[in-house]
Design an enzyme around this catalytic site. Structure first.
Site, PDB file in Angstrom:
ATOM      1  N   ASN A 171      25.666  82.828 133.036  1.00  0.00           N
ATOM      2  CA  ASN A 171      26.582  81.938 133.673  1.00  0.00           C
ATOM      3  C   ASN A 171      25.871  80.430 134.492  1.00  0.00           C
ATOM      4  OD1 ASN A 171      28.825  80.459 134.879  1.00  0.00           O
ATOM      5  ND2 ASN A 171      29.003  82.283 136.965  1.00  0.00           N
ATOM      6  N   LYS A 217      27.251  77.775 135.683  1.00  0.00           N
ATOM      7  CA  LYS A 217      27.681  76.893 136.348  1.00  0.00           C
ATOM      8  C   LYS A 217      28.169  75.789 136.586  1.00  0.00           C
ATOM      9  CE  LYS A 217      27.304  81.388 139.225  1.00  0.00           C
ATOM     10  NZ  LYS A 217      27.197  82.122 140.672  1.00  0.00           N
ATOM     11  N   HIS A 253      36.336  84.881 137.980  1.00  0.00           N
ATOM     12  CA  HIS A 253      34.810  85.057 139.625  1.00  0.00           C
ATOM     13  C   HIS A 253      34.907  84.542 140.573  1.00  0.00           C
ATOM     14  CE1 HIS A 253      31.249  83.173 140.899  1.00  0.00           C
ATOM     15  NE2 HIS A 253      30.162  84.167 139.778  1.00  0.00           N
ATOM     16  N   GLU A 270      30.945  92.538 140.577  1.00  0.00           N
ATOM     17  CA  GLU A 270      29.799  91.277 141.729  1.00  0.00           C
ATOM     18  C   GLU A 270      30.072  91.136 142.197  1.00  0.00           C
ATOM     19  OE1 GLU A 270      28.374  87.561 138.299  1.00  0.00           O
ATOM     20  OE2 GLU A 270      30.677  87.617 139.501  1.00  0.00           O
ATOM     21  N   GLY A 322      24.687  84.885 144.614  1.00  0.00           N
ATOM     22  CA  GLY A 322      23.593  82.876 144.930  1.00  0.00           C
ATOM     23  C   GLY A 322      23.418  83.516 146.487  1.00  0.00           C
ATOM     24  N   SER A 368      22.621  88.068 142.204  1.00  0.00           N
ATOM     25  CA  SER A 368      20.793  87.217 142.173  1.00  0.00           C
ATOM     26  C   SER A 368      20.044  88.437 141.556  1.00  0.00           C
ATOM     27  CB  SER A 368      20.945  87.858 143.886  1.00  0.00           C
ATOM     28  OG  SER A 368      21.650  87.183 144.383  1.00  0.00           O
TER      29      SER A 368
HETATM   30  P1  PGA Z   1      23.600  84.193 140.557  1.00  0.00           P
HETATM   31  O1  PGA Z   1      25.305  84.391 140.599  1.00  0.00           O
HETATM   32  O2  PGA Z   1      22.878  85.297 139.910  1.00  0.00           O
HETATM   33  O3  PGA Z   1      23.016  83.370 141.173  1.00  0.00           O
HETATM   34  O4  PGA Z   1      23.647  85.611 141.469  1.00  0.00           O
HETATM   35  C1  PGA Z   1      25.439  85.238 139.641  1.00  0.00           C
HETATM   36  C2  PGA Z   1      27.314  84.697 139.126  1.00  0.00           C
HETATM   37  O5  PGA Z   1      27.708  84.617 140.086  1.00  0.00           O
HETATM   38  O6  PGA Z   1      27.430  85.370 138.319  1.00  0.00           O
END
Ligand code: PGA
Length: 252
Positions: free
Chosen positions: A9, A11, A94, A164, A170, A210
């Site tokens: 993803n 983003k 999400h 998640e 993040g 993460s």
């Molecule tokens: P991240 O994001 O791996 O940066 O924690 C995961 C996500 O939001 O799907």
């Protein structure tokens, strides 16, 4: 056997030329790994150029969102039909959309229905917030999110779920493999209640939050976890390749 899946993803990152560069860095090595589904989810404006680049490869494409109407006067929105013409997957619900764009369970439900109706494979994201986790409410919150997202859907063909935990997204503070496995097992039991054991056993449920090349194996080694939804680490070719390679070896 469920085919493992790793989705990146991206983003709101990468210009079109950066997206092209990132795909070029990963394409041939990703293509060689055949026992894992590899899905990249760039921003909307990069879907078409990325699609051209991965044509003929085993890499699959996904979007990060959609609107639930087919077409019409909805300035700035992107419809399921437009996406179905370009890609196979779409991330829905999400936590960033729930948090920053006020997406409620009802909206998420409409989006899942619209995606399924257009033949897209939704990656439905659910997960508890930190305060809910600390109050011991994970099970209740995740179950409620799952049920409300799937209201009125008789048969979730192609649906995937990503667990998640919001506190892990993040933040660099991932769940443990064991915690994630337990919650995913709970989600699978709830899918079985809704749709029966066979559909629950076949449904791919991912962990997200993460995930990096350093901790991916901890999640992938868990029996209930079928892959990962990767944010930050999917923007680095080496990290993403390493996560896919490790998944391929573990789930072989
Ligand atoms: P991240 O994001 O791996 O940066 O924690 C995961 C996500 O939001 O799907």
């Amino acid at each position: 056997m469920r085919v493992p899946l790793i989705a990146g993803n991206w983003k709101m990152n990468t210009t079109v030329s950066e997206a092209v560069k990132l795909v070029n860095e990963m394409r041939s090595r990703l293509d060689e790994i055949t026992n894992v589904d590899k899905v990249i989810c760039p921003p909307f404006i990069s879907l078409a150029p990325v699609r051209e680049l991965i044509k003929g490869s085993s890499i699959k494409l996904g979007a990060q969102n959609l609107y639930f109407e087919e077409k019409g006067a909805y300035t700035g929105e992107v419809s399921p039909l437009m996406l179905a013409d370009l890609c196979e997957f779409v991330i829905i619900g999400h936590s960033e959309r729930r948090q920053y764009f006020n997406e409620t369970g009802e909206i998420v439900n409409k989006k899942v229905r619209a995606a399924l109706g257009a033949g897209l494979k939704p990656i439905l994201c659910i997960g508890e917030r930190l305060e809910e986790n600390e109050a011991g409410r994970t099970e209740e919150v995740v179950t409620e999110q799952l049920w409300s997202s799937l209201t009125g859907i008789d048969y979730p063909r192609g649906l995937l779920i990503a667990y998640e935990p919001v506190w892990a997204i993040g933040t660099g503070k991932a769940a443990t493999g064991k915690q994630a496995n337990e919650t995913i097992s709970l989600i699978r039991r709830n899918v079985a209640k809704l749709y029966g054991k066979e559909i629950a056993q076949d449904m791919r449920i991912l962990y997200g939050g993460s995930v990096t090349a350093e901790n991916a194996a901890e999640f992938i080694n868990q029996p209930e976890i079928d892959g990962a939804l990767v944010g930050g680490a999917s923007l680095k070719a080496d990290q993403f390749l390493s996560i896919v390679t490790q998944t391929s070896e573990i789930k072989r």
